[in-house]
Design an enzyme around this catalytic site. Structure first.
Site, PDB file in Angstrom:
ATOM      1  N   PRO A   6      -7.282  47.653 -14.579  1.00 16.84           N
ATOM      2  CA  PRO A   6      -6.006  47.344 -15.207  1.00 16.84           C
ATOM      3  C   PRO A   6      -5.024  46.682 -14.245  1.00 16.84           C
ATOM      4  O   PRO A   6      -4.405  47.338 -13.437  1.00 16.84           O
ATOM      5  CB  PRO A   6      -5.470  48.706 -15.659  1.00 16.84           C
ATOM      6  N   GLU A   7      -4.927  45.374 -14.331  1.00 13.66           N
ATOM      7  CA  GLU A   7      -3.865  44.670 -13.616  1.00 13.66           C
ATOM      8  C   GLU A   7      -2.740  44.508 -14.634  1.00 13.66           C
ATOM      9  O   GLU A   7      -2.817  44.998 -15.737  1.00 13.66           O
ATOM     10  CB  GLU A   7      -4.368  43.302 -13.159  1.00 13.66           C
ATOM     11  N   LYS A  25       3.147  48.177 -13.380  1.00 16.45           N
ATOM     12  CA  LYS A  25       1.836  48.741 -13.678  1.00 16.45           C
ATOM     13  C   LYS A  25       1.913  49.892 -14.664  1.00 16.45           C
ATOM     14  O   LYS A  25       0.966  50.652 -14.812  1.00 16.45           O
ATOM     15  CB  LYS A  25       1.174  49.187 -12.378  1.00 16.45           C
ATOM     16  N   ASN A  74      -3.874  42.948  -6.819  1.00 12.35           N
ATOM     17  CA  ASN A  74      -4.507  42.370  -5.636  1.00 12.35           C
ATOM     18  C   ASN A  74      -5.203  41.032  -5.911  1.00 12.35           C
ATOM     19  O   ASN A  74      -5.174  40.125  -5.094  1.00 12.35           O
ATOM     20  CB  ASN A  74      -5.513  43.381  -5.087  1.00 12.35           C
ATOM     21  N   ARG A 125      -4.827  47.370   1.272  1.00 12.72           N
ATOM     22  CA  ARG A 125      -5.637  46.684   0.251  1.00 12.72           C
ATOM     23  C   ARG A 125      -6.154  45.379   0.850  1.00 12.72           C
ATOM     24  O   ARG A 125      -5.501  44.742   1.661  1.00 12.72           O
ATOM     25  CB  ARG A 125      -4.800  46.443  -1.003  1.00 12.72           C
TER      26      ARG A 125
END
Ligand SMILES: [Zn+2]
Length: 244
Positions: A2-3, A53, A159, A234
């Site tokens: 889930p972006e 998010k 990311n 990340r």
């Protein structure tokens, strides 16, 4: 994964419930802490929106349900009373449809909307001025790729789109903000917004650098590099040949 765009899809999917007074139940024991169903049952759902998010479901009386999907959670919309297997965390039942939340993993009730998030990259008309101001308000030595994932600066970027947007505008994720001009930041944000919106609207995107470490850059053929970046470490992906 889930972006931001997956959350926007979920928000769109649930729109048919907006305006309805819902019946709420929490079939999964993990969701029964906090007595969410009791507090939502019978309330009118006023809006469903993706903010950063989070999926925020605002009910009357200023009650906001925050749903963070992480890697596992999802929302479906099915006809009211449809048979199902398993125990979802939350069911919000309207007159014709029901929204069903599976696998949490974060469902919380708040009294009002969550502040302190940056402007949403997927807004109809993203507030680039405020995003640039947010970049400038922080540590000028911070790397642009690190700041780009800070949800207080820009909400909704993950990311993958960080890597792809930086490549699109030939910016290294390691460039300090103090060496990055306002027009460069705006170009970066426009690229990210365009890519995310394309993805939301269903167009396919071939990754240029994301998860392509060691493969040749599509622009200059130098092998793609990767390294952990920022506090969360990340993985950043970039081309050392053409991203300065
Ligand atoms: Zn390159």
């Amino acid at each position: 994964m889930p972006e931001g765009d997956a959350l926007h899809r979920a928000a769109r999917r649930l729109q048919p419930l907006v305006g309805e007074r819902v019946e709420a139940e929490t079939p999964n024991p993990r969701a029964q802490i906090g007595r969410i169903a009791e507090k939502l049952d019978g309330r009118r759902l006023l809006s469903v929106e993706a903010v950063g998010k989070n999926l925020l479901l605002t009910f009357e009386d200023g009650i906001v349900l925050r749903s963070h999907l992480r890697m596992t959670g999802r929302w479906t919309l099915v006809p009211r009373g449809a048979t199902r297997r398993g125990r979802p965390w939350l069911v919000l039942r309207g007159s014709r449809y029901e929204g069903v939340q599976w696998n949490g993993p974060v469902l919380e009730l708040h009294r009002r909307a969550i502040a302190r998030l940056g402007p949403d990259i997927l807004a109809e008309d993203p507030d680039l001025d405020r995003m640039v101001a947010n970049f400038r308000a922080g540590d000028p030595g911070r790397a642009v790729g690190d700041a780009l994932l800070d949800q207080r600066v820009v909400a909704g970027l993950g990311n993958k789109w960080k890597a792809e947007a930086l490549w699109a505008v030939e910016l290294s994720p390691w460039r300090p903000l103090e060496d990055t001009s306002d027009p460069e930041l705006r170009a970066l944000l426009r690229a990210a917004a365009g890519q995310l919106r394309g993805s939301l609207e269903g167009s396919r995107h071939a990754n240029r650098v994301y998860r392509r470490v060691g493969r040749p850059c599509p622009r200059c053929r130098v092998p793609i590099a990767s390294r952990g970046q920022g506090d969360a470490n990340r993985i950043a992906y970039w081309c050392p040949g053409c991203q300065r």
